[in-house]
Write a protein that holds these residues in place. Structure first.
Motif, PDB file in Angstrom:
ATOM      1  N   ASN A 288       7.453   2.297   0.314  1.00 12.33           N
ATOM      2  CA  ASN A 288       6.163   3.285   0.570  1.00 12.33           C
ATOM      3  C   ASN A 288       6.186   4.123   1.935  1.00 12.33           C
ATOM      4  O   ASN A 288       5.447   4.555   2.541  1.00 12.33           O
ATOM      5  N   LYS A 289       7.766   4.209   2.453  1.00  9.82           N
ATOM      6  CA  LYS A 289       7.997   4.909   3.674  1.00  9.82           C
ATOM      7  C   LYS A 289       7.916   6.277   3.345  1.00  9.82           C
ATOM      8  O   LYS A 289       8.150   6.894   4.739  1.00  9.82           O
ATOM      9  N   ARG A 290       7.712   6.881   2.378  1.00 11.90           N
ATOM     10  CA  ARG A 290       7.426   8.204   2.475  1.00 11.90           C
ATOM     11  C   ARG A 290       6.183   8.763   3.295  1.00 11.90           C
ATOM     12  O   ARG A 290       6.119   9.792   3.835  1.00 11.90           O
ATOM     13  N   THR A 291       5.168   7.834   3.236  1.00 12.65           N
ATOM     14  CA  THR A 291       4.219   8.238   4.070  1.00 12.65           C
ATOM     15  C   THR A 291       3.567   7.060   4.991  1.00 12.65           C
ATOM     16  O   THR A 291       3.314   5.917   4.436  1.00 12.65           O
ATOM     17  N   TYR A 292       3.461   7.085   6.316  1.00 10.74           N
ATOM     18  CA  TYR A 292       3.122   5.904   7.162  1.00 10.74           C
ATOM     19  C   TYR A 292       1.627   5.398   6.803  1.00 10.74           C
ATOM     20  O   TYR A 292       1.480   4.197   7.157  1.00 10.74           O
ATOM     21  N   THR A 293       0.892   6.457   6.336  1.00 11.02           N
ATOM     22  CA  THR A 293      -0.455   5.913   6.394  1.00 11.02           C
ATOM     23  C   THR A 293      -0.811   4.887   5.195  1.00 11.02           C
ATOM     24  O   THR A 293      -1.702   4.013   5.299  1.00 11.02           O
ATOM     25  N   LYS A 294       0.271   5.013   4.229  1.00  5.96           N
ATOM     26  CA  LYS A 294       0.006   4.029   3.098  1.00  5.96           C
ATOM     27  C   LYS A 294       0.677   2.549   3.720  1.00  5.96           C
ATOM     28  O   LYS A 294      -0.028   1.623   3.325  1.00  5.96           O
ATOM     29  N   ILE A 295       1.444   2.911   4.719  1.00  3.57           N
ATOM     30  CA  ILE A 295       1.941   1.504   5.162  1.00  3.57           C
ATOM     31  C   ILE A 295       0.668   0.651   6.019  1.00  3.57           C
ATOM     32  O   ILE A 295       0.606  -0.438   6.050  1.00  3.57           O
ATOM     33  N   VAL A 296       0.128   1.708   6.740  1.00  2.09           N
ATOM     34  CA  VAL A 296      -0.955   1.236   7.569  1.00  2.09           C
ATOM     35  C   VAL A 296      -2.066   0.383   6.553  1.00  2.09           C
ATOM     36  O   VAL A 296      -2.453  -0.517   6.921  1.00  2.09           O
ATOM     37  N   ASP A 297      -2.321   1.175   5.615  1.00  2.00           N
ATOM     38  CA  ASP A 297      -3.208   0.504   4.600  1.00  2.00           C
ATOM     39  C   ASP A 297      -2.963  -0.727   4.267  1.00  2.00           C
ATOM     40  O   ASP A 297      -3.801  -1.834   4.050  1.00  2.00           O
ATOM     41  N   ILE A 298      -1.525  -1.021   3.967  1.00  2.00           N
ATOM     42  CA  ILE A 298      -1.040  -2.387   3.183  1.00  2.00           C
ATOM     43  C   ILE A 298      -1.365  -3.264   4.302  1.00  2.00           C
ATOM     44  O   ILE A 298      -1.790  -4.587   4.226  1.00  2.00           O
ATOM     45  N   LEU A 299      -1.011  -3.074   5.690  1.00  4.34           N
ATOM     46  CA  LEU A 299      -0.788  -3.872   6.837  1.00  4.34           C
ATOM     47  C   LEU A 299      -2.615  -4.174   7.135  1.00  4.34           C
ATOM     48  O   LEU A 299      -2.859  -5.345   7.213  1.00  4.34           O
ATOM     49  N   ASN A 300      -3.157  -3.212   6.842  1.00  2.00           N
ATOM     50  CA  ASN A 300      -4.718  -3.313   7.244  1.00  2.00           C
ATOM     51  C   ASN A 300      -5.358  -4.362   6.100  1.00  2.00           C
ATOM     52  O   ASN A 300      -6.470  -5.143   6.313  1.00  2.00           O
ATOM     53  N   GLN A 301      -5.158  -4.008   5.054  1.00  2.00           N
ATOM     54  CA  GLN A 301      -5.769  -4.923   3.777  1.00  2.00           C
ATOM     55  C   GLN A 301      -5.374  -6.316   3.907  1.00  2.00           C
ATOM     56  O   GLN A 301      -6.081  -7.049   3.849  1.00  2.00           O
ATOM     57  N   SER A 302      -4.028  -6.419   4.026  1.00  2.00           N
ATOM     58  CA  SER A 302      -3.690  -7.830   4.697  1.00  2.00           C
ATOM     59  C   SER A 302      -4.152  -8.626   5.769  1.00  2.00           C
ATOM     60  O   SER A 302      -4.604  -9.657   5.480  1.00  2.00           O
ATOM     61  N   LEU A 303      -4.438  -7.909   6.605  1.00  2.00           N
ATOM     62  CA  LEU A 303      -5.304  -8.562   7.926  1.00  2.00           C
ATOM     63  C   LEU A 303      -6.562  -8.823   7.564  1.00  2.00           C
ATOM     64  O   LEU A 303      -7.096  -9.837   8.139  1.00  2.00           O
ATOM     65  N   SER A 304      -7.070  -7.932   7.180  1.00  2.00           N
ATOM     66  CA  SER A 304      -8.795  -7.857   6.809  1.00  2.00           C
ATOM     67  C   SER A 304      -8.832  -8.857   5.772  1.00  2.00           C
ATOM     68  O   SER A 304      -9.940  -9.795   5.889  1.00  2.00           O
ATOM     69  N   LYS A 305      -8.199  -9.242   4.890  1.00  2.00           N
ATOM     70  CA  LYS A 305      -8.483 -10.039   3.589  1.00  2.00           C
ATOM     71  C   LYS A 305      -8.325 -11.539   4.308  1.00  2.00           C
ATOM     72  O   LYS A 305      -8.969 -12.293   3.806  1.00  2.00           O
ATOM     73  N   ASN A 306      -7.297 -11.739   5.193  1.00  2.00           N
ATOM     74  CA  ASN A 306      -7.067 -13.115   5.573  1.00  2.00           C
ATOM     75  C   ASN A 306      -7.262 -13.446   6.952  1.00  2.00           C
ATOM     76  O   ASN A 306      -7.146 -14.531   7.389  1.00  2.00           O
ATOM     77  N   PHE A 307      -8.051 -12.435   7.714  1.00  2.00           N
ATOM     78  CA  PHE A 307      -8.460 -12.801   9.105  1.00  2.00           C
ATOM     79  C   PHE A 307      -9.603 -13.599   9.268  1.00  2.00           C
ATOM     80  O   PHE A 307     -10.611 -13.449   8.517  1.00  2.00           O
ATOM     81  N   SER A 308      -9.487 -14.491  10.135  1.00  2.00           N
ATOM     82  CA  SER A 308     -10.751 -15.122  10.231  1.00  2.00           C
ATOM     83  C   SER A 308     -10.686 -15.490  11.610  1.00  2.00           C
ATOM     84  O   SER A 308      -9.893 -15.631  12.538  1.00  2.00           O
ATOM     85  N   LEU A 309     -12.096 -15.742  12.329  1.00  2.00           N
ATOM     86  CA  LEU A 309     -12.200 -16.063  13.725  1.00  2.00           C
ATOM     87  C   LEU A 309     -11.905 -17.476  14.251  1.00  2.00           C
ATOM     88  O   LEU A 309     -12.272 -18.284  13.555  1.00  2.00           O
TER      89      LEU A 309
END
Length: 324
Positions: free
Chosen positions: A303-324
């Motif tokens: 997905n390196k053609r657009t950095y925003t798509k990579i941000v989405d991938i990182l953010n989705q993974s973080l939000s899905k599994n993040f816990s306090l």
């Protein structure tokens, strides 16, 4: 130079230049005369014979403002092709040429925005010009192609690198330069040996990429000192490289991935601040980034053609599994 306004004929001294089988004339013409006698033919309005790009008024206005400021000069020659309407003539026994002040006298081959900028300026300047005479449209088009392909522009990385010398840096550029230097020189830098200050290199992060990446997060840096910004981001990048298992630096030196990683900081930092009361250590970043452990590197790179798509991938993974 002599000028006959009533007959609309302009005469100027010239130098004849010969390069191989080609001849052209070198001279200077007042900017107001260029404005009256030059035209362009672009590809959008004339699909049969047009070859120029569209004129950009904002760019022309920037040139006009630069001229009116009086802070510099534009020595580059405008390249023109005399048309039949010019009634282009070499005066016998002298070193002068003449032409009629017709709006279609000269086709601009290079420098259309400068010509327009001169026209918008409040000042009248003597402008260096190169005039070709007797070219066919095919020859004009080939010359246009040669001008725009044989001349290699100065890399943007080099221009950024020398802006300090010219004392033309913006405040943001000063901050980015200082940060870039910290990452280049600090022995514990996560980017040690991975930066290229004045040119693009494979496997290196260019100054242009670096600045573009940090421009995305500049508003959240607040009143932190330059050295504190470096330490926070350095800890963050060490944590990113560890979490994504980027042992060979192939991820972080990919421009779109680097931009995504820096932009992703805005999602990670608040979690570290909340969970660890603002202690931005490498270990605390690693703790927060733990959900990214299972991300496949190839998934990011495809997905390196657009950095925003990579941000989405990182953010989705973080939000899905993040816990306090």
């Amino acid at each position: 130079m002599t000028t006959s306004i009533e007959n609309e004929i302009y005469s100027y001294t010239y130098s004849l230049v010969t390069q191989g089988d080609t001849k052209f004339y070198s001279l200077t013409i007042p900017s107001e005369v260029l404005a009256k006698t030059c035209f362009v033919t672009n590809r959008f309005d004339d699909k049969e014979e047009g070859f120029q790009r569209r004129l950009d008024k904002n760019r022309a206005q920037e040139i006009a403002d630069y001229i009116d400021s009086g802070i510099g000069s534009i020595p580059n020659a405008i390249i023109l092709s005399a048309q039949s309407e010019a009634e282009f003539t070499l005066k016998k026994g002298g070193r002068a040429l003449s032409f009629r002040a017709d709006p279609k006298a000269f086709l601009v081959l290079d420098g259309q925005h400068r010509v327009w900028g001169f026209a918008l300026s409040q000042k009248t300047l003597r402008v260096p010009v190169i005039v070709y005479h007797g070219l066919s449209r095919k020859e004009e088009t080939r010359l246009f192609i040669d001008i725009n392909t044989k001349q290699k522009p100065v890399p943007s990385e080099l221009l950024l690198d020398i802006k300090q010398l010219a004392e033309t840096e913006t405040n943001d550029e000063k901050i980015f330069r200082t940060l870039f230097n910290y990452f280049s020189e600090n022995e514990n830098s996560a980017l040690r040996g991975l930066l290229s200050p004045s040119e693009k290199k494979v496997g290196k992060i260019s100054r242009t990429t670096f600045n573009q990446a940090f421009k995305n997060v500049n508003t959240i840096l607040g009143d932190q000192s330059d050295i504190n910004i470096f330490h926070i981001f350095n800890n963050y990048l060490h944590a990113i490289k560890t979490t994504l298992k980027d042992d060979d630096n192939s991820l972080i030196t990919t421009p779109s991935v680097f931009k995504a990683i820096i932009s992703f900081f805005t999602d990670v930092a608040p979690r570290v601040k909340f969970k660890y009361e603002g202690d931005y250590s490498t270990d605390n970043f690693i703790s927060v980034l733990h959900p990214l452990n299972n991300i496949n590197q190839n998934h990011l790179l495809k997905n390196k053609r657009t950095y925003t798509k990579i941000v989405d991938i990182l953010n989705q993974s973080l939000s899905k599994n993040f816990s306090l």
